[in-house]
Design a protein around this motif. Structure first.
Motif, PDB file in Angstrom:
ATOM      1  N   ALA A 112      73.122  53.532   7.442  1.00  0.00           N
ATOM      2  CA  ALA A 112      72.685  54.011   6.127  1.00  0.00           C
ATOM      3  C   ALA A 112      73.669  53.611   5.039  1.00  0.00           C
ATOM      4  O   ALA A 112      73.270  53.317   3.907  1.00  0.00           O
ATOM      5  N   ALA A 113      74.947  53.582   5.368  1.00  0.00           N
ATOM      6  CA  ALA A 113      75.963  53.253   4.375  1.00  0.00           C
ATOM      7  C   ALA A 113      76.042  51.763   4.089  1.00  0.00           C
ATOM      8  O   ALA A 113      76.526  51.358   3.031  1.00  0.00           O
ATOM      9  N   SER A 114      75.559  50.939   5.006  1.00  0.00           N
ATOM     10  CA  SER A 114      75.705  49.496   4.817  1.00  0.00           C
ATOM     11  C   SER A 114      74.774  48.947   3.750  1.00  0.00           C
ATOM     12  O   SER A 114      75.099  47.979   3.099  1.00  0.00           O
ATOM     13  N   GLU A 115      73.626  49.549   3.581  1.00  0.00           N
ATOM     14  CA  GLU A 115      72.691  49.050   2.575  1.00  0.00           C
ATOM     15  C   GLU A 115      72.009  50.227   1.900  1.00  0.00           C
ATOM     16  O   GLU A 115      71.264  50.971   2.526  1.00  0.00           O
ATOM     17  N   ILE A 116      72.290  50.412   0.637  1.00  0.00           N
ATOM     18  CA  ILE A 116      71.669  51.487  -0.125  1.00  0.00           C
ATOM     19  C   ILE A 116      70.459  50.891  -0.838  1.00  0.00           C
ATOM     20  O   ILE A 116      70.608  50.016  -1.691  1.00  0.00           O
ATOM     21  N   PRO A 117      69.260  51.370  -0.488  1.00  0.00           N
ATOM     22  CA  PRO A 117      68.066  50.800  -1.107  1.00  0.00           C
ATOM     23  C   PRO A 117      67.919  51.250  -2.557  1.00  0.00           C
ATOM     24  O   PRO A 117      68.464  52.281  -2.963  1.00  0.00           O
ATOM     25  N   SER A 118      67.183  50.484  -3.334  1.00  0.00           N
ATOM     26  CA  SER A 118      66.876  50.859  -4.710  1.00  0.00           C
ATOM     27  C   SER A 118      65.936  52.051  -4.684  1.00  0.00           C
ATOM     28  O   SER A 118      65.129  52.184  -3.771  1.00  0.00           O
ATOM     29  N   PRO A 119      66.010  52.908  -5.708  1.00  0.00           N
ATOM     30  CA  PRO A 119      65.102  54.051  -5.730  1.00  0.00           C
ATOM     31  C   PRO A 119      63.660  53.592  -5.961  1.00  0.00           C
ATOM     32  O   PRO A 119      63.412  52.561  -6.585  1.00  0.00           O
ATOM     33  N   SER A 120      62.757  54.371  -5.463  1.00  0.00           N
ATOM     34  CA  SER A 120      61.336  54.100  -5.657  1.00  0.00           C
ATOM     35  C   SER A 120      61.000  54.224  -7.132  1.00  0.00           C
ATOM     36  O   SER A 120      61.567  55.058  -7.838  1.00  0.00           O
ATOM     37  N   PRO A 121      60.052  53.458  -7.637  1.00  0.00           N
ATOM     38  CA  PRO A 121      59.653  53.602  -9.040  1.00  0.00           C
ATOM     39  C   PRO A 121      59.035  54.976  -9.310  1.00  0.00           C
ATOM     40  O   PRO A 121      58.983  55.429 -10.439  1.00  0.00           O
ATOM     41  N   MET A 122      58.613  55.682  -8.264  1.00  0.00           N
ATOM     42  CA  MET A 122      58.008  57.002  -8.428  1.00  0.00           C
ATOM     43  C   MET A 122      59.050  58.112  -8.279  1.00  0.00           C
ATOM     44  O   MET A 122      58.718  59.282  -8.286  1.00  0.00           O
ATOM     45  N   TRP A 123      60.326  57.764  -8.120  1.00  0.00           N
ATOM     46  CA  TRP A 123      61.371  58.755  -7.870  1.00  0.00           C
ATOM     47  C   TRP A 123      61.403  59.823  -8.954  1.00  0.00           C
ATOM     48  O   TRP A 123      61.384  61.000  -8.663  1.00  0.00           O
TER      49      TRP A 123
END
Length: 157
Positions: A112-123
């Protein structure tokens, strides 16, 4: 403290009662325990994995008016899945007797720490519309204002 201690204690006490009642309940003819009874302020849902036939419970509790959802592991029955999710909530809040039931999986933490995904546009949404980025919501910066602010700061310093 960000959490109302009395409300949290009341919630955890009720969840602990639900776990103990489930574990002490008689098994049905199919070998399952009776359904778990939750406090009225606690919501839950379930998902079934079609390939394995296992159930995962999602437990939603409100903390200071904010809903928090906790997931349990996949289990053979609904009551087992819900009981597991309740135990994980109690573990998360370090409730006595449940504080050492689980430990974080170091591999999952590393992944989980290796790649932080971008937030969803619906966040962050309003009426179901995608959120407007903060930069787009602000008016363009006035260069004259910036130079006046810098001059004021220099004169005050």
């Amino acid at each position: 403290s960000f959490v109302d201690g009395q409300a949290l204690n009341a919630l955890c006490t009720e969840l602990e009662k639900a776990v103990k009642a489930h574990e002490n309940s008689a098994q049905t003819a199919t070998g399952e325990h009776e359904e778990v009874v939750l406090p009225p302020t606690t919501l839950w849902s379930q998902t079934w994995d079609s390939s394995s036939g296992l159930c995962r419970a999602l437990l939603q509790v409100n903390i200071m008016g904010v809903p928090h959802t906790f997931s349990g592991k996949k289990c053979a029955t609904r009551p087992e899945a819900l009981n597991d999710a309740i135990k994980r909530v109690l573990w998360y809040f370090q409730w006595p007797g449940f504080d050492n039931l689980f430990e974080p999986d170091p591999e999952a933490v590393r992944a989980a720490a290796s790649e932080i995904p971008s937030p969803s546009p619906m966040w962050a949404r309003d009426s179901g519309r995608p959120a407007t980025p903060a930069s787009a919501a602000r008016p363009p910066r006035d260069p004259a204002h910036a130079s006046r602010a810098s001059a004021s700061a220099a004169a005050a310093g």
